[in-house]
Design a protein around this motif. Sequence first.
Motif, PDB file in Angstrom:
ATOM      1  N   ALA A 111      33.167  59.149  31.726  1.00 42.76           N
ATOM      2  CA  ALA A 111      32.234  58.023  31.822  1.00 42.76           C
ATOM      3  C   ALA A 111      32.942  56.717  31.461  1.00 42.76           C
ATOM      4  O   ALA A 111      32.756  55.696  32.140  1.00 42.76           O
ATOM      5  N   ASP A 112      33.758  56.733  30.422  1.00 38.55           N
ATOM      6  CA  ASP A 112      34.511  55.532  30.034  1.00 38.55           C
ATOM      7  C   ASP A 112      35.470  55.105  31.150  1.00 38.55           C
ATOM      8  O   ASP A 112      35.575  53.921  31.470  1.00 38.55           O
ATOM      9  N   LEU A 113      36.170  56.073  31.735  1.00 43.69           N
ATOM     10  CA  LEU A 113      37.090  55.756  32.830  1.00 43.69           C
ATOM     11  C   LEU A 113      36.339  55.160  34.022  1.00 43.69           C
ATOM     12  O   LEU A 113      36.767  54.151  34.597  1.00 43.69           O
ATOM     13  N   LEU A 114      35.209  55.773  34.362  1.00 42.71           N
ATOM     14  CA  LEU A 114      34.439  55.286  35.508  1.00 42.71           C
ATOM     15  C   LEU A 114      33.858  53.900  35.218  1.00 42.71           C
ATOM     16  O   LEU A 114      33.835  53.037  36.100  1.00 42.71           O
ATOM     17  N   ARG A 115      33.419  53.662  33.983  1.00 43.22           N
ATOM     18  CA  ARG A 115      32.924  52.329  33.610  1.00 43.22           C
ATOM     19  C   ARG A 115      34.034  51.281  33.758  1.00 43.22           C
ATOM     20  O   ARG A 115      33.789  50.170  34.225  1.00 43.22           O
ATOM     21  N   ASN A 116      35.259  51.646  33.371  1.00 39.49           N
ATOM     22  CA  ASN A 116      36.380  50.712  33.503  1.00 39.49           C
ATOM     23  C   ASN A 116      36.669  50.397  34.973  1.00 39.49           C
ATOM     24  O   ASN A 116      36.905  49.240  35.328  1.00 39.49           O
ATOM     25  N   VAL A 117      36.660  51.420  35.809  1.00 36.48           N
ATOM     26  CA  VAL A 117      36.883  51.195  37.239  1.00 36.48           C
ATOM     27  C   VAL A 117      35.761  50.327  37.800  1.00 36.48           C
ATOM     28  O   VAL A 117      36.000  49.373  38.552  1.00 36.48           O
ATOM     29  N   LYS A 118      34.532  50.623  37.391  1.00 36.73           N
ATOM     30  CA  LYS A 118      33.375  49.861  37.879  1.00 36.73           C
ATOM     31  C   LYS A 118      33.446  48.404  37.445  1.00 36.73           C
ATOM     32  O   LYS A 118      33.140  47.508  38.237  1.00 36.73           O
ATOM     33  N   SER A 119      33.869  48.145  36.208  1.00 39.03           N
ATOM     34  CA  SER A 119      33.937  46.744  35.773  1.00 39.03           C
ATOM     35  C   SER A 119      34.970  45.982  36.587  1.00 39.03           C
ATOM     36  O   SER A 119      34.759  44.814  36.928  1.00 39.03           O
ATOM     37  N   GLY A 120      36.069  46.644  36.938  1.00 45.26           N
ATOM     38  CA  GLY A 120      37.042  45.998  37.822  1.00 45.26           C
ATOM     39  C   GLY A 120      36.475  45.757  39.204  1.00 45.26           C
ATOM     40  O   GLY A 120      36.667  44.690  39.802  1.00 45.26           O
ATOM     41  N   TRP A 121      35.772  46.747  39.710  1.00 43.69           N
ATOM     42  CA  TRP A 121      35.156  46.625  41.052  1.00 43.69           C
ATOM     43  C   TRP A 121      34.101  45.524  41.050  1.00 43.69           C
ATOM     44  O   TRP A 121      34.026  44.738  41.982  1.00 43.69           O
ATOM     45  N   ASP A 122      33.298  45.479  39.983  1.00 44.71           N
ATOM     46  CA  ASP A 122      32.241  44.463  39.891  1.00 44.71           C
ATOM     47  C   ASP A 122      32.820  43.052  39.852  1.00 44.71           C
ATOM     48  O   ASP A 122      32.172  42.098  40.294  1.00 44.71           O
ATOM     49  N   ALA A 123      34.038  42.911  39.322  1.00 44.93           N
ATOM     50  CA  ALA A 123      34.665  41.586  39.207  1.00 44.93           C
ATOM     51  C   ALA A 123      35.196  41.084  40.557  1.00 44.93           C
ATOM     52  O   ALA A 123      35.466  39.895  40.697  1.00 44.93           O
ATOM     53  N   ILE A 124      35.337  41.989  41.514  1.00 44.46           N
ATOM     54  CA  ILE A 124      35.833  41.587  42.839  1.00 44.46           C
ATOM     55  C   ILE A 124      34.696  40.915  43.593  1.00 44.46           C
ATOM     56  O   ILE A 124      33.618  41.479  43.746  1.00 44.46           O
ATOM     57  N   SER A 125      34.934  39.709  44.046  1.00 46.07           N
ATOM     58  CA  SER A 125      33.907  39.081  44.881  1.00 46.07           C
ATOM     59  C   SER A 125      34.106  39.558  46.306  1.00 46.07           C
ATOM     60  O   SER A 125      35.219  39.824  46.746  1.00 46.07           O
TER      61      SER A 125
END
Length: 126
Positions: A111-125
């Motif tokens: 879950a922590d790994l996926l949250r980290n990937v998601k936060s990077g993805w969310d930062a991409i416009s």
Amino acid sequence: MNAMAALRQYQTVNTQTQLTDADPHRLIQMLMDGGLSRLAQARGAMQYGQLAAKGELIGKAIGIIGGLRDGLNFAQGGEIAVNLDRLYEYMISRLVKANRDNDMALIDEVADLLRNVKSGWDAISH
């Protein structure tokens, strides 16, 4: 129709509408959200000894992560796609072990790994 059935029907229609209206960037976000939700539910099921539900939910999370992995574009993504592929493969192996060993720490790790990937993805416009 009872209230729970009505709620499930609404959620299904709402999800289908979101999928229809979503761009590819948003679809990936939705998959990641779904994966995190299944992991949280699997953790709860494990905590309360609901082994069948735990196995089913971990299986759904593995399916979602597999979908993210299948969606990688190696031609455009280059080294990032290769690294994500390895990370997703690692997440899946950790979830298989979490299911087998009833290990909540492994669910938390993924879950922590996926949250980290998601936060990077969310930062991409997009």
